[in-house]
Scaffold this motif. Structure first.
Motif: not given
Length: 384
Positions: A213-240
């Motif tokens: 909340e103190s820096d809500p648009f710091n995307l790099k700081g938002g990595k949860q790294k799989g540690s007690f990660a909140d999973a209310f909203d999942f991400a979907v990633t695709g690559r070709a």
């Protein structure tokens, strides 16, 4: 005649007794021979059984050795920089990494990557111990695989392949550590499909970013790294990815997550969408790389902060006239805030005394928006 008859009778008796004795001796010898043969057969069976056990054990050991896979890499950095007029010199063993893999069968595999950063990890030191990969990979069908666990995101050039001999420059390309927050991994499931004409498709469902909340648009700081990660909203990633032409790799990727605050009671950030792609082309001694990635953040708050669009890209040209020596130049530009346009130029060389060992030198120049950090870097890197 009587004497002759008696003599013949006596001789016959003696001959018969001798024959009986000889026959008895033969029987004893035969029995002894049989016993010896039996003993030799037992000894031979025991030796053959021991040899079979040894061969089986050796085959088991070889099979186990073939099932286990070990590897890793390390990086030592020296940075000599002028950071906006302040002299900054640092020597750091940046990373030490161990790869461990195990084949349960021809169709089920385990992959892991354990990393120690900056040598010492404690409450008073900047180091860290991180499990960057730990997943099980299943062959589902011909050309189709599934990965389940902690997985590196299928985004960018170096996020999945970042061993020091595989890229130029002491530090990783700055766009791939800011806009694409390398190294970036998450808990999730990744489906992979490969076609016969060198096309690969990835589709991953994973935990999303969770910014503070103190820096809500710091995307790099938002990595949860799989540690007690909140999973209310999942991400979907695709690559070709396309690699059907010699020396060419072309990839496009995208990610969408509906909520950067993971459904906080008082929402402070909304959805985020990443689109990007890269191209790598090698022709003889020359290699060209280009990458671009862009985040679009939803919501009035992101727009008001000037951080609703965060993007960047780089172009790199490299020349490797011999196996032991390569030169490069890279131009990077990125923006994480409106009217803040960062740029950095890197150039240098890499010397390879062995294909898996590299000594690096580069010089970097930054503009004011990037931090005005100019100077040179030295590095030692290896993989095994």
């Amino acid at each position: 005649m009587k004497h002759i008859g008696n003599t013949l009778l006596l001789a016959a008796t003696l001959f018969s007794s001798a024959a009986i004795a000889e026959n008895a001796n033969d029987q004893a010898e035969i029995e002894a021979l049989r016993e010896r043969i039996d003993q030799l057969e037992q000894d031979l069976d025991a030796k053959l059984e021991a040899m079979a056990d040894s061969v089986e054990s050796q085959q088991t050991d070889e099979s186990m050795a073939n099932q286990v896979h070990l590897g890793g890499y390390g990086e030592l950095h020296y940075n000599h920089l002028d950071v906006d007029g302040v002299d900054d010199r640092e020597l750091d063993f940046h990373r030490f990494v161990i790869f461990f893999g195990y084949d349960f069968s021809d169709s089920i595999r385990f992959v892991s990557e354990l990393e120690v950063e900056h040598i010492i990890a404690s409450s008073s030191r900047r180091g860290a111990v991180e499990l960057e990969q730990a997943f099980i990979e299943f062959d589902v069908y011909e050309g189709t695989m599934a990965q389940v666990g902690a997985i590196l995101m299928p985004i960018g050039i170096i996020n999945e392949t970042h061993e020091p001999p595989t890229f130029y420059g002491v530090e990783r390309p700055i766009v791939e550590t800011t806009i694409i927050p390398t190294t970036w991994w998450s808990n999730g499931v990744n489906l992979i499909y490969r076609t016969n004409n060198a096309l690969r498709f990835d589709l991953m469902l994973s935990e999303g970013l969770k910014t503070g909340e103190s820096d809500p648009f710091n995307l790099k700081g938002g990595k949860q790294k799989g540690s007690f990660a909140d999973a209310f909203d999942f991400a979907v990633t695709g690559r070709a990815t396309y690699t059907g032409m010699a020396g060419l790799e072309v990839a496009a990727y995208a990610q969408y997550q509906p909520d950067l605050d993971q459904s906080a009671e008082d929402s402070y950030a909304e959805e985020a969408t990443l689109i990007g792609g890269h191209i790598i082309y090698q022709l003889g001694e020359f290699t060209a790389k280009g990458l671009y990635a862009r985040w679009d953040l939803g919501g009035d708050a992101a727009e008001a902060a000037g951080k609703d669009v965060q993007d960047g890209g780089y172009l790199e040209l490299a020349w490797r006239p011999m196996e032991a020596l390569g030169f490069f130049v890279r131009q990077s530009a990125w923006s994480q805030e409106a009217e803040v346009d960062a740029a950095q130029t890197d150039f240098g060389l890499s010397y390879y005394p062995h294909s898996d060992v590299v000594l690096k030198f580069d010089y970097q120049l930054q503009n004011d928006d990037a931090g005005n950090s100019d100077g040179f870097n030295l590095g030692l890197g290896y993989q095994f």
